[in-house]
Design an enzyme around this catalytic site. Structure first.
Site, PDB file in Angstrom:
ATOM      1  N   CYS A   5       0.810  -1.206   0.000  1.00  0.00           N
ATOM      2  CA  CYS A   5       0.000   0.000   0.000  1.00  0.00           C
ATOM      3  C   CYS A   5       0.846   1.258   0.000  1.00  0.00           C
ATOM      4  O   CYS A   5       2.033   1.224   0.279  1.00  0.00           O
ATOM      5  CB  CYS A   5      -0.890   0.037   1.235  1.00  0.00           C
ATOM      6  N   GLY A  31       0.157   0.296  -5.165  1.00  0.00           N
ATOM      7  CA  GLY A  31      -1.118  -0.410  -5.059  1.00  0.00           C
ATOM      8  C   GLY A  31      -2.126   0.141  -6.037  1.00  0.00           C
ATOM      9  O   GLY A  31      -2.297   1.359  -6.128  1.00  0.00           O
ATOM     10  N   ASN A 107      -0.186   0.681   5.727  1.00  0.00           N
ATOM     11  CA  ASN A 107       0.739   0.027   4.801  1.00  0.00           C
ATOM     12  C   ASN A 107       1.528  -0.998   5.602  1.00  0.00           C
ATOM     13  O   ASN A 107       2.247  -0.619   6.533  1.00  0.00           O
ATOM     14  CB  ASN A 107       1.685   1.063   4.182  1.00  0.00           C
ATOM     15  N   GLY A 108       1.401  -2.264   5.265  1.00  0.00           N
ATOM     16  CA  GLY A 108       2.145  -3.286   5.990  1.00  0.00           C
ATOM     17  C   GLY A 108       1.320  -4.545   6.164  1.00  0.00           C
ATOM     18  O   GLY A 108       0.390  -4.806   5.398  1.00  0.00           O
ATOM     19  N   TYR A 250      13.213  -2.815  -5.419  1.00  0.00           N
ATOM     20  CA  TYR A 250      12.140  -3.063  -6.384  1.00  0.00           C
ATOM     21  C   TYR A 250      10.957  -2.098  -6.321  1.00  0.00           C
ATOM     22  O   TYR A 250      10.523  -1.561  -7.332  1.00  0.00           O
ATOM     23  CB  TYR A 250      11.646  -4.504  -6.184  1.00  0.00           C
TER      24      TYR A 250
END
Ligand code: SF4
Length: 475
Positions: A5, A31, A107-108, A250
């Site tokens: 996210c 996302g 986020n996570g 990445y």
């Protein structure tokens, strides 16, 4: 392999919602399954979420912005790593409890969420989503937590795993990062002096803000009418960070800076190190765009082999109509990457990629390069072989599906159908990083999970039968 996210928040700006929209746009790579914005006028929070990219969710444009138009806003783009890709799981998640409204963006990946949810359900709590984020609102609302002088800090101490969180209360934003600092979270300031917070600093460029600092692991930063203030919910220095190196390798955009370093510069360093570790006689170095590009530049610089664009990416392929499964990933890659025959035909080609996960899409690319006339293909990968899944917010496949899990280099070379293959060593990778080696998570390469994980838990652990059966189709 997908990131979970992206988060964006801004306090005290007349154009907070528009800026959140642009901030989310620049975080779209984190996302694309759903997006949403929650905003507050200081008293009431409004929220709008939907399935698809930011552009798609907010396609009604001005109408939605006018309804949401408030000076405090947070936004979220989602890729599901806990809970399926459905409208009920889109964020920010708006809830109401004894202290008023709160909107949460995450986020996570909370590895103890299934356990916490079981406990709450056993006491009669009802959940409306299947994501791990909703448990946080239940923890916030628990009377014994509400009575704590620092409810939020107290609640965060109940969470285990990777999390960067934005909480929008009616009069403020509170931004928190887990004690290991696994995912990035940055603070910035606009020219007008408003404070912003985002998963990556690239979102600041989109709204004309400057990077100030990162939210520290275990820190809560409050954005309110008094400016910025900070407190820690774990004693600083008691936990060694475990930053996710995959963010730099990445996920992140090249113009982002966090973990003490610019992403593009780091990737170039990896490319140079890769050329030192795995030299080869060749005619051209080509990247797998976009995330392999910086490493390929570094490889070409170090090896003195010319760099060229043998693969080109189409940026106009959306994925809002397809689900995040293997078939859709393969289709997506096919649509997104095309070969420039003139660059590779009759040449000895070095292909530089940032990582290989299952290997099936890489093999597909290699076959197409051969069909385009490449004489030799030498695969170079700017991270070590991925042998273990991630439980901290990256959607890796199971261990068995990973190309490198049970294969040695010779078997990987045969599987990929290349003339040679060379992976970055873990030591080389850590030597390239700005911080000392112990500050990074390396679990997907060596299986050393800094936060203990339950291997039986997967992203669908909190789904229930009825919800899967009667869900609405994606809008
Ligand atoms: S396991 Fe790998 S992808 Fe997951 S947090 Fe650690 S370094 Fe990042």
């Amino acid at each position: 392999m997908k990131e979970c996210c992206g988060l964006f928040g801004i306090f005290g700006d007349a154009e907070a919602v528009e800026k959140t929209y642009f901030g989310l746009h620049s975080l779209q790579h984190r996302g694309q399954e759903s997006a949403g914005i929650a905003s507050s006028n200081g008293e009431i929070i409004q929220c709008y979420t939907g399935m698809g990219t930011v552009r798609r969710v907010f396609r009604a444009g001005r109408d939605i912005f006018e309804k949401l138009s408030n000076p405090i806003a947070i936004g979220h783009v989602r890729y599901s790593t806990a809970g399926s890709s459905r409208a009920i799981n889109s964020q920010p998640l708006l809830a109401e409890y004894s202290r008023g409204q709160v909107a949460v963006a995450h986020n996570g990946n909370l590895i103890n969420a299934p356990l916490l949810r079981d406990e709450y359900e056993a006491h009669g709590s009802i959940f409306k989503s299947t994501s791990d984020t909703e448990i946080i609102t239940h923890l916030l609302a628990k009377p014994t937590h509400v009575s704590n002088p620092d409810t939020l800090g107290h609640v965060l101490n109940h969470l285990q795993g990777a999390y960067c969180l934005l909480f929008l209360f009616a009069d403020r934003i509170e931004a928190a990062r887990d004690p290991y600092g696994i995912r990035p979270l940055c603070i910035g300031q606009t020219e007008q002096g408003c404070h912003v917070v985002a998963s990556e600093s690239c979102a600041f460029d989109a709204v004309g803000a400057q990077f100030i600092c990162e939210v520290e692991p275990g820190e809560i930063v409050k954005l309110d009418k008094n400016g910025l203030s900070s407190r820690f919910f774990v004693t600083p220095g008691t936990v060694t960070p475990a930053h996710c190196l995959f963010e730099h390798i990445y996920f992140a955009k090249q113009n982002s800076t966090f973990f003490g370093e610019n992403v593009h510069e780091f990737r170039k360093k990896l490319g140079r190190q890769l050329a030192v570790e795995h030299p080869v006689d060749a005619d051209v170095v080509i990247p797998v765009p976009d995330s392999g590009t910086s490493a390929a530049v570094g490889y070409a610089e170090q090896s003195k082999i010319p760099f060229d664009m043998g693969l080109v990416r189409s940026h106009y392929v959306g994925r809002t109509f397809i689900s995040p499964d293997q078939r859709s990933r393969e289709l997506e890659v096919k649509l997104k990457l095309a070969i420039v025959k003139e660059v590779v035909s009759g040449k000895r080609v070095v292909v530089v990629d940032d990582s290989i996960v299952r290997g099936t899409t890489t093999r597909g690319k290699i076959r197409t390069l051969r069909q385009a006339g490449a004489k030799q293909i030498h695969m170079r990968v700017s991270c070590p072989p991925i042998r273990f899944p991630c439980f901290y917010g990256v959607d890796f496949p199971t261990k068995e599906e990973l190309l490198a899990h049970n294969r040695n280099l010779k078997q990987i070379k045969e599987f990929l159908e290349v003339d040679s293959v060379g992976y970055m060593s873990l030591e080389g990778l850590l030597n390239c990083a700005a911080l000392p080696a112990e500050n990074y998570c390396t679990a997907c390469w060596n299986g050393k999970y800094r936060i203990p994980v339950d291997f039986s838990v997967n992203k669908f652990s909190m789904e229930c039968y009825q919800m899967q059966m009667f869900d609405e189709p994606d809008a």
